[in-house]
Design an enzyme around this catalytic site. Structure first.
Site, short mmCIF file in Angstrom:
data_model
loop_
_atom_site.label_atom_id
_atom_site.label_comp_id
_atom_site.label_asym_id
_atom_site.label_seq_id
_atom_site.Cartn_x
_atom_site.Cartn_y
_atom_site.Cartn_z
N HIS A 130 41.06 25.13 41.94
CA HIS A 130 40.87 26.38 42.68
C HIS A 130 39.89 26.16 43.83
O HIS A 130 38.89 25.47 43.67
CB HIS A 130 40.32 27.46 41.74
CG HIS A 130 40.21 28.81 42.38
ND1 HIS A 130 41.26 29.70 42.43
CD2 HIS A 130 39.19 29.41 43.04
CE1 HIS A 130 40.88 30.78 43.07
NE2 HIS A 130 39.63 30.64 43.45
N ASP A 167 40.55 42.14 37.53
CA ASP A 167 40.13 41.46 38.76
C ASP A 167 40.85 42.06 39.97
O ASP A 167 40.24 42.25 41.02
CB ASP A 167 40.39 39.95 38.68
CG ASP A 167 39.97 39.27 39.97
OD1 ASP A 167 38.78 39.38 40.33
OD2 ASP A 167 40.82 38.68 40.65
N ARG A 178 35.80 45.80 45.70
CA ARG A 178 34.69 45.03 46.29
C ARG A 178 34.94 44.79 47.77
O ARG A 178 34.02 44.83 48.59
CB ARG A 178 34.54 43.68 45.56
CG ARG A 178 33.93 43.82 44.19
CD ARG A 178 34.11 42.55 43.38
NE ARG A 178 33.56 41.38 44.03
CZ ARG A 178 34.04 40.14 43.93
NH1 ARG A 178 35.09 39.89 43.16
NH2 ARG A 178 33.47 39.14 44.54
N SER A 210 35.25 36.78 38.85
CA SER A 210 36.57 36.96 39.42
C SER A 210 37.38 35.66 39.33
O SER A 210 38.52 35.63 38.83
CB SER A 210 36.42 37.41 40.88
OG SER A 210 37.61 37.27 41.59
N LYS A 223 40.42 34.51 36.18
CA LYS A 223 41.80 34.13 36.53
C LYS A 223 42.12 32.73 36.02
O LYS A 223 43.21 32.48 35.49
CB LYS A 223 41.99 34.17 38.05
CG LYS A 223 42.06 35.58 38.60
CD LYS A 223 42.39 35.59 40.08
CE LYS A 223 41.24 35.16 40.93
NZ LYS A 223 40.72 36.06 41.90
#
Ligand code: URA
Length: 433
Positions: free
Chosen positions: A82, A161, A168, A183, A187
């Site tokens: 990620h 999320d 947000r 967050s 995931k």
């Protein structure tokens, strides 16, 4: 228990108990707690912060707020990757096939782009025919057969999320480290891999502007991953200029293919090899990160990594011939060359401005329902440290719409800072945690 009390506790700097956090997350996902109360809580969190224990608990609640993916049917150590979001970041298109060619199963769910950063799914969709929506059974079967699949996030994964991120985004509470960590890690944990490699961006074009902040965020995510029993390694990489030269979907796939052929810009090549090497190490196919990186280099040299990318494209219905002839990745027909008004060294290329320019071309979305122009984007001809003469080509803008191309051109000009002295060497990989 009620929401007003929870907001007050955090406003006064108190610590929320697991049951208070659960009340808020469950109630918000169920639509029982309104946005205005959650907005107030997010702002209280922004100023008073969450403890590491609260962050870990919030992550866990978000992870289980919807469906989770079960990858246990796939043999081996599954490794996910990620990035916290960067301009020109096509490392997934390179590192994932490299790792898969070294025997690491990669079952990856990726996002679409929003704002000035691009998403892997949009990039893959610039390959004619490529399907990013597979059923869970097809997804798992493909990883079992060829060792890799990359699809869009499907089903009801981490709805907490989705709702919190959208809120947000409009309440100026995105750039809080605990909220970012919860967050991202919720995931990654819900997506079912055994190990996670994180690319935490640091610099002007990133959420984390300083190395110290990037280290804190990295440690937080690594600890959350370890606590959940997943080996988690974070690489902190520079985001003070776009990564590579291509920004925009088809342009980035073209550049990814170049890197898989052992060519292309050195920064994107270096980072992709490091990330792939760490994936290979995290997947237990190498005894050290250095050995993993050597394996990654060999996979490029032997052509195994490019073959794996070809296999991935074919398995998902795309045109594998793009790996042999990148001109099959169509570029938009309106092209504007941006020439330098000054002579000197390129001292800075503001990644955020280039990302915005790319968005202006139509390569990125302004709202989540926008259609993306896959052939649009920016191709940089000069990077930081390069010498440029007056009138020399800095970049080319691609778009299907001339007005959009002209608006992007203005943004590209603003993103370059050219001066007399050469800027010091920038370290691309700043730390590994
Ligand atoms: N990326 C995410 O997925 N979440 C954040 O909060 C920030 C970046």
């Amino acid at each position: 228990m009620n929401m007003e009390e929870i907001i007050r506790i955090k406003r006064e700097g108190g610590v929320l108990t697991p049951s208070e956090l659960k009340y808020f997350v469950r109630g918000y996902v169920a639509g029982e707690i309104p946005d205005y109360q959650v907005s107030a809580l997010l702002m209280a969190i922004y100023f008073q912060k969450l403890t590491d224990t609260e962050t870990a608990e919030l992550t866990n609640l978000m992870r289980y707020s919807g469906d989770t993916v079960d990858l246990r049917e796939i043999p081996g150590v599954k490794v996910d990757k990620h990035s916290t979001g960067g301009v020109g970041d096509k490392t997934t298109l390179i590192a994932a096939p490299i790792a898969a060619s070294a025997g690491i199963p990669v079952a990856k769910m990726s996002g679409r782009g929003l704002g000035f950063t691009g998403g892997t799914i949009d990039k893959l969709q610039s390959i004619p025919g490529f399907r990013t929506a597979l059923s869970p059974a097809e997804f798992i079967e493909q990883v079992k057969n060829i060792g890799i699949s990359i699809i869009g996030q499907s089903g009801n994964l981490t709805p907490a999320d989705k709702k919190l991120y959208a809120l947000r985004d409009v309440t100026a509470t995105v750039d809080d480290k605990s909220l970012i960590a919860a967050s991202i890690m919720s995931k990654k944990l819900a997506a079912g891999s055994d190990a996670v490699v994180l690319d935490v961006k640091c610099g002007k074009g990133a959420f984390m502007k300083t190395l110290e902040d990037a280290r804190t965020l990295s440690r937080l995510m690594v600890d959350i991953g370890a606590y959940a029993g997943k080996k988690t390694i974070a690489v902190i990489s520079d985001m003070n200029q776009p990564l590579g030269c291509a920004v925009g979907n088809a342009l980035e796939v073209r550049e990814a293919v170049e890197i898989l052929k052992g060519r292309g810009p050195s920064d994107i090549r270096e980072l992709s090899i490091k990330l792939a090497g760490i994936m290979i190490y995290a997947g237990k196919a190498a005894a050290s990160i250095d050995e993993g990186c050597e394996m990654a280099e060999s996979a490029i040299l032997s052509g195994a990594a490019l073959d794996k990318f070809r296999e991935l494209i074919k398995a998902q219905g795309g045109m594998p011939e793009v790996c042999d002839d990148t001109d099959l990745l169509a570029l938009s027909d309106k092209q504007i060359e941006v020439h330098s008004e000054f002579e000197g060294y390129v001292n800075e290329i503001d990644g955020e401005k280039v990302g915005l320019a790319s968005q202006h071309t139509g390569a990125g979305r302004v709202t989540k329902d926008d259609e993306v122009d896959h052939g649009a984007g920016i191709l940089l001809n000069k990077k930081v440290g390069d010498f440029v003469r007056r009138g020399e080509l800095l970049a080319t803008v691609f778009s299907s719409d001339l007005d959009k191309a002209e608006s992007a051109e203005r943004e590209v000009i603003k993103s370059y800072r050219i001066g007399d002295g050469k800027a010091g060497e920038m370290m691309l990989i700043k730390d590994i945690i």
